[in-house]
Structure formats: structure tokens, C-alpha cells
Design a protein around this motif. Sequence first.
Motif, PDB file in Angstrom:
ATOM      1  N   ARG A 394       0.833  -1.199   0.000  1.00 15.59           N
ATOM      2  CA  ARG A 394       0.000   0.000   0.000  1.00 15.59           C
ATOM      3  C   ARG A 394       0.877   1.261   0.000  1.00 15.59           C
ATOM      4  NH1 ARG A 394      -4.211  -0.271   4.723  1.00 15.59           N
ATOM      5  NH2 ARG A 394      -2.511  -1.249   5.907  1.00 15.59           N
ATOM      6  N   ILE A 395       0.201   2.387  -0.241  1.00 21.91           N
ATOM      7  CA  ILE A 395       0.857   3.699  -0.257  1.00 21.91           C
ATOM      8  C   ILE A 395       0.409   4.490   0.967  1.00 21.91           C
ATOM      9  CG2 ILE A 395       1.113   5.885  -1.493  1.00 21.91           C
ATOM     10  CD1 ILE A 395       0.465   4.339  -4.075  1.00 21.91           C
ATOM     11  N   LYS A 396       1.370   5.042   1.696  1.00 23.23           N
ATOM     12  CA  LYS A 396       1.095   5.894   2.853  1.00 23.23           C
ATOM     13  C   LYS A 396       1.241   7.355   2.444  1.00 23.23           C
ATOM     14  CE  LYS A 396       0.512   6.725   7.331  1.00 23.23           C
ATOM     15  NZ  LYS A 396      -0.735   6.377   8.052  1.00 23.23           N
ATOM     16  N   THR A 397       0.236   8.153   2.701  1.00 24.38           N
ATOM     17  CA  THR A 397       0.298   9.582   2.375  1.00 24.38           C
ATOM     18  C   THR A 397       0.745  10.362   3.604  1.00 24.38           C
ATOM     19  OG1 THR A 397      -1.465   9.350   0.738  1.00 24.38           O
ATOM     20  CG2 THR A 397      -0.994  11.567   1.539  1.00 24.38           C
ATOM     21  N   MET A 398       1.710  11.246   3.406  1.00 24.96           N
ATOM     22  CA  MET A 398       2.195  12.103   4.487  1.00 24.96           C
ATOM     23  C   MET A 398       2.869  13.324   3.877  1.00 24.96           C
ATOM     24  SD  MET A 398       5.587  10.014   5.868  1.00 24.96           S
ATOM     25  CE  MET A 398       4.635   8.597   6.376  1.00 24.96           C
ATOM     26  N   THR A 399       3.144  14.319   4.720  1.00 24.06           N
ATOM     27  CA  THR A 399       3.840  15.504   4.227  1.00 24.06           C
ATOM     28  C   THR A 399       5.332  15.204   4.077  1.00 24.06           C
ATOM     29  OG1 THR A 399       4.324  16.364   6.425  1.00 24.06           O
ATOM     30  CG2 THR A 399       2.199  16.995   5.439  1.00 24.06           C
ATOM     31  N   ARG A 400       5.990  16.050   3.343  1.00 21.77           N
ATOM     32  CA  ARG A 400       7.436  15.875   3.187  1.00 21.77           C
ATOM     33  C   ARG A 400       8.140  15.976   4.538  1.00 21.77           C
ATOM     34  NH1 ARG A 400      11.578  18.825  -1.103  1.00 21.77           N
ATOM     35  NH2 ARG A 400      13.467  17.844  -0.277  1.00 21.77           N
ATOM     36  N   LEU A 420       4.799   0.030   1.552  1.00 27.97           N
ATOM     37  CA  LEU A 420       6.166   0.099   1.018  1.00 27.97           C
ATOM     38  C   LEU A 420       6.452   1.422   0.334  1.00 27.97           C
ATOM     39  CD1 LEU A 420       6.959  -3.412  -0.542  1.00 27.97           C
ATOM     40  CD2 LEU A 420       7.674  -2.488   1.664  1.00 27.97           C
ATOM     41  N   PHE A 421       5.392   2.230   0.092  1.00 25.92           N
ATOM     42  CA  PHE A 421       5.550   3.484  -0.641  1.00 25.92           C
ATOM     43  C   PHE A 421       4.974   4.638   0.169  1.00 25.92           C
ATOM     44  CE2 PHE A 421       5.093   0.097  -3.763  1.00 25.92           C
ATOM     45  CZ  PHE A 421       6.213   0.289  -4.560  1.00 25.92           C
ATOM     46  N   VAL A 422       5.598   5.794   0.011  1.00 21.87           N
ATOM     47  CA  VAL A 422       5.099   7.030   0.611  1.00 21.87           C
ATOM     48  C   VAL A 422       4.835   8.031  -0.502  1.00 21.87           C
ATOM     49  CG1 VAL A 422       5.721   9.032   2.025  1.00 21.87           C
ATOM     50  CG2 VAL A 422       6.184   6.712   2.862  1.00 21.87           C
ATOM     51  N   LYS A 423       3.652   8.674  -0.428  1.00 21.36           N
ATOM     52  CA  LYS A 423       3.318   9.759  -1.351  1.00 21.36           C
ATOM     53  C   LYS A 423       3.220  11.047  -0.547  1.00 21.36           C
ATOM     54  CE  LYS A 423      -0.367  11.341  -4.455  1.00 21.36           C
ATOM     55  NZ  LYS A 423       0.552  11.802  -5.533  1.00 21.36           N
ATOM     56  N   ASN A 436      19.523   5.387   1.743  1.00 20.95           N
ATOM     57  CA  ASN A 436      19.489   5.108   3.186  1.00 20.95           C
ATOM     58  C   ASN A 436      18.092   5.166   3.802  1.00 20.95           C
ATOM     59  OD1 ASN A 436      22.356   4.865   3.234  1.00 20.95           O
ATOM     60  ND2 ASN A 436      22.497   7.105   3.242  1.00 20.95           N
ATOM     61  N   ARG A 437      17.143   4.528   3.112  1.00 25.06           N
ATOM     62  CA  ARG A 437      15.786   4.417   3.632  1.00 25.06           C
ATOM     63  C   ARG A 437      15.335   2.962   3.553  1.00 25.06           C
ATOM     64  NH1 ARG A 437      13.820   9.884   4.680  1.00 25.06           N
ATOM     65  NH2 ARG A 437      12.172   8.692   5.722  1.00 25.06           N
ATOM     66  N   LEU A 438      14.153   2.691   4.085  1.00 23.79           N
ATOM     67  CA  LEU A 438      13.499   1.398   3.926  1.00 23.79           C
ATOM     68  C   LEU A 438      12.275   1.496   3.020  1.00 23.79           C
ATOM     69  CD1 LEU A 438      13.727  -0.131   7.510  1.00 23.79           C
ATOM     70  CD2 LEU A 438      14.432  -1.259   5.396  1.00 23.79           C
ATOM     71  N   LEU A 439      11.624   2.661   3.017  1.00 18.69           N
ATOM     72  CA  LEU A 439      10.459   2.883   2.183  1.00 18.69           C
ATOM     73  C   LEU A 439      10.849   3.565   0.882  1.00 18.69           C
ATOM     74  CD1 LEU A 439       8.029   4.191   4.946  1.00 18.69           C
ATOM     75  CD2 LEU A 439       7.876   1.978   3.783  1.00 18.69           C
ATOM     76  N   SER A 440      10.039   3.363  -0.135  1.00 17.80           N
ATOM     77  CA  SER A 440      10.225   4.041  -1.413  1.00 17.80           C
ATOM     78  C   SER A 440       9.205   5.165  -1.554  1.00 17.80           C
ATOM     79  CB  SER A 440      10.075   3.044  -2.573  1.00 17.80           C
ATOM     80  OG  SER A 440      11.142   2.124  -2.582  1.00 17.80           O
ATOM     81  N   LEU A 441       9.413   6.011  -2.542  1.00 19.96           N
ATOM     82  CA  LEU A 441       8.531   7.148  -2.798  1.00 19.96           C
ATOM     83  C   LEU A 441       7.755   6.933  -4.097  1.00 19.96           C
ATOM     84  CD1 LEU A 441      11.001  10.043  -1.896  1.00 19.96           C
ATOM     85  CD2 LEU A 441       8.981   9.380  -0.579  1.00 19.96           C
ATOM     86  N   THR A 442       6.597   7.540  -4.165  1.00 16.34           N
ATOM     87  CA  THR A 442       5.832   7.506  -5.409  1.00 16.34           C
ATOM     88  C   THR A 442       5.000   8.777  -5.542  1.00 16.34           C
ATOM     89  OG1 THR A 442       4.246   6.258  -6.735  1.00 16.34           O
ATOM     90  CG2 THR A 442       3.899   6.258  -4.344  1.00 16.34           C
ATOM     91  N   ASN A 443       4.797   9.206  -6.776  1.00 13.02           N
ATOM     92  CA  ASN A 443       3.889  10.314  -7.072  1.00 13.02           C
ATOM     93  C   ASN A 443       2.555   9.809  -7.614  1.00 13.02           C
ATOM     94  OD1 ASN A 443       5.560  12.802  -6.567  1.00 13.02           O
ATOM     95  ND2 ASN A 443       6.908  11.744  -7.991  1.00 13.02           N
ATOM     96  N   ASN A 444       2.405   8.484  -7.638  1.00 15.51           N
ATOM     97  CA  ASN A 444       1.196   7.874  -8.183  1.00 15.51           C
ATOM     98  C   ASN A 444       0.167   7.632  -7.079  1.00 15.51           C
ATOM     99  OD1 ASN A 444       2.551   7.635 -10.724  1.00 15.51           O
ATOM    100  ND2 ASN A 444       3.556   5.783  -9.948  1.00 15.51           N
ATOM    101  N   LYS A 445      -1.085   7.499  -7.489  1.00 12.24           N
ATOM    102  CA  LYS A 445      -2.150   7.208  -6.529  1.00 12.24           C
ATOM    103  C   LYS A 445      -2.233   5.715  -6.239  1.00 12.24           C
ATOM    104  CE  LYS A 445      -5.058  11.167  -7.749  1.00 12.24           C
ATOM    105  NZ  LYS A 445      -6.393  11.604  -8.254  1.00 12.24           N
ATOM    106  N   GLU A 446      -1.763   4.906  -7.196  1.00 18.74           N
ATOM    107  CA  GLU A 446      -1.795   3.461  -7.028  1.00 18.74           C
ATOM    108  C   GLU A 446      -0.381   2.917  -6.919  1.00 18.74           C
ATOM    109  OE1 GLU A 446      -3.960   1.872 -10.296  1.00 18.74           O
ATOM    110  OE2 GLU A 446      -5.903   2.647  -9.603  1.00 18.74           O
TER     111      GLU A 446
END
Length: 493
Positions: A394-400, A420-423, A436-446
Amino acid sequence: MKIKLLVIFNLLLISSLHVMSQPAINSAAVEKVWAQYNKYKEPAITNRFMKHAQMMPLIQKHVDSKFVSRDEIGKSVRDRSINHLIAGRGKTKVMLWSQMHGDESTATMALFDMFNFLSAKDDNEGLRNLILDNLELHFVPMLNPDGAQAWKRRNDLEIDINRDARMQVTPEGRALMELAKKLQPQIGFNLHDQNYLYSSGRSKNSATISFLAPAYNYPKDMNDVRKRATQIILSMNKALQTKSPGNVAKYNDDFDPRCFGDTFQGMGISTILIESGGYYQDPEKQFIRKLNFLALLNAFESIATASYEKEDLKDYDLIPENDNSLYDLFIKNVTISKEGHEFKTYLGINRTQIRNPDNSGMTYSGRIAELGDQELMFGYDEIDATGLKFTPARIKTMTRAEWDKLSPNQELDLIKGGYLFVKWSDSKSPVGAVKNRLLSLTNNKESPVEEAGIGQSAHFLLTRDGKPVYAVVNGYKVDLGQPAKVLSNTYGY
């Protein structure tokens, strides 16, 4: 008659006393240096991306100390110097050349460690003097400086220098050939790197070091020149097996008249190919660098004492051949749902190396390389996923700002929750490697990864009854039962 016998006896006695007066050097001396390796390791070389401009001050250091003499034997296509360094005062000439492929630098690092050992003044003087008194060493570090600069295999004419022994189109290849003809060394070392996914035989052991005594003709005959190369390899193999057992292999010996090793073997130079492959959790090849140092030190000692002559050629057949049997991560018995079908299968995952823009390092992009039944395949890391299911994350939404404040433990907790993803909710996140992170980033909704497929990015969960047990993040295994540990890089989409 008695006088003649007495003379002969005295000559034999003098000869035996001379032999006895030589330093009693054996594997114990080499073992001692191995234990002290860190004091010889060149501190200026911290990774495998050294360039010509960084190498030249190190060469000058040893020229200034009078350990080596230097002459320039040519220029690269881009007008960088090709350097020939000479050390030792013995009768047996040994020539070593490294990095004729610009992105194969492990042995270059080891050569500068060797220079530090051979020029030191310490309690290893016996082995050092044995080598320098009996050998005349000729080094050509970084034969392809333009390739090293761009971190690429070929030179700036886009020609593979190691396939240029016959036509000699490249200035680098001509320089090496002219030096070999001028010196006429008895022994040569052709120092390379190979694909880190090679295994030692059909096994899970990586081919960390691979050897070859190249053939000098198509029938692959064994003459005295090739025999000597083979016996020196056997001596090095014995030393390496004590430090990295099972990680030595040999290259296919099909004759190729374009290659320098095959050509030099035919010229009467006993030529030994050393290929540096991969080793678990050693992406910068620093342990492999140390193994190169050991292999060369052992070779020098065995050549100086001629101890390699005791090696039995039949033992060469016992060294496993290189095999392409490894993945970065191999997942067995995972249950996958796809196209309305649920089935159990294997996943092979590799991490592609991506050069930094300045060619000073690498980042990695993990993808699924193979899906299906894979007999006798292995991984540097493996997961037995029996009872586990491939599950999109799933994608977790949070501020920068919230992202920036996440600790590794908090990231691990989110992964255990199925993310696994943060938007970012307030700005666009970067695309590409995320360090040096465990989570990845995405600009996608899915989620960028919805199902398993060949070529698909390797970001997913392995779950039991809906609960994550493992995560695969950018091709890396994350065991959710272990403490949080950041990865070399995740990824932004």
C-alpha cells in the motif's frame, strides 16, 4: 679419483649451504602478511571508482620513495598516460596489467596495496626480500584510463582492448604489446573483473575469484609455458580456499586469437587470467580486493621459490567452471495470483547497477528477472516462501516534513502494516534512487507494483494470512522479524 670426489662433495656442500642460507619462506609468511593486511591497504582508495587523476599521486609517492621506477609506455585515446612501474632485482620477469576494461578495477586497488607491502620496512622483510631478490616485477595499472574515467568496459574508440591483440587498433593495446615484446617476461598476470552473478560450478557459491591458463591454440594443447601458468594457479587456489572456500572457479579455455592472454601464452609468456567476481555483501569489492592481494602475494612467493612446480596438473580439472546460477535474491515456493490463476512458483530477482552521473558510484534498481520453475538456481539472499503469498503493498500519504522525520524503526513499522511506498501530500517527490531508507517514494495514486511479472520492479510483500512476514524493497530482502536496517537505496517513482 679421490680428489675428484672430494671436489664434487665440496661443491655439493657449498651448493646446499647456499640453499640453506636462503630465507625459509613458506605459507606461514604469507599467512602473517594476510593477518596484517590492513596496514598495507592503501587508504586513499576507498571504493572501486578510482580515476587516473587519483591514481597518479599514488604512483608518484612510490617513485619518490625509490621503490619503483616509472616510464610512460603510451597515451590513451584521450591523452592520459599509460604507466609502467618496475620493482625488484631478480632474474625472473613478471608482468602484470590491470583494468584493460575500464570498469574492472578490483585488481588495480590490490596492486597499490601490494606496492605498500613491498615498499614497507617491518618484520615481514624475509618474504619481501625473497620476492624482490628473485623477481623483476613490471606493473601496468589501469591500462584503460579513459574507460575508468567513464566507468565503461571499452576504450574511447569503443573497442574492447582485450579483443585487440591481433589487429592492435587501440593505442592502449599497442602499448601493452610493445612492452611485452620488449621485456619478454617469463610470466604474465592479466587482471580483470567478471559478472558478480557467476557461481563456482552449479552451486550457490559465488565465483569470487576465477582463474584461467589460456589456451595458445585451438586444440588447447598443454606445453611447458601453459603448464607453468596452470601450476601457479593451483598454488593460488590453495591459498584462497583457506580464506573463501568454495568461491574459486575457472574460466572456459576456448582459444580466442584476439585476446591478449591467449596471444601472450603463444608468445612463450606463462599467462594467468584472474577474474574478480562477487562476494556476499561486498558491492565495493573490498574483501575481493584483499583476496586479490593474497593471490598475488602467494603467486610471487611460489614463483620466487619455484614451489609451484610441485603442483599436480590433474588438480586443475577439480576447480569448478564458472556458471551463471545466481540471482541477487531468489524466492522459492511463493504463491502468486495472476490472471485469475493462483499457483506456486519461484522468483529470481536482480538489481541493475546504475552509474552516478559523475561515474563515482552506483545505485541499484531491483527487478524480477525470472518467474517459473528454476532448477539448480540460487541467490546471494534466499527466501523459502512456502506458505507465503505475493502481496502488493500500500501507499502511505504524508507531508514531506513527516517523511523527513521518519526513523528506520518507524519505517519498519509501516512496512509491517503493509506499506512500502510514501506519497507526499504537499509536494512532488524525486524520481530515482532514494538513499538510506526502507520505504520508497511515489507520485502515483496506485502502487507501482500490482502483480508479479518479468521486468517488474521488485517491491512487494510476502504475507501469511494477510500479515507481512518479509518485504522485498527494490530487490533487497527485508526480514520483518529482524531489527530495522536501512538499504543502500530504495526508489522513487
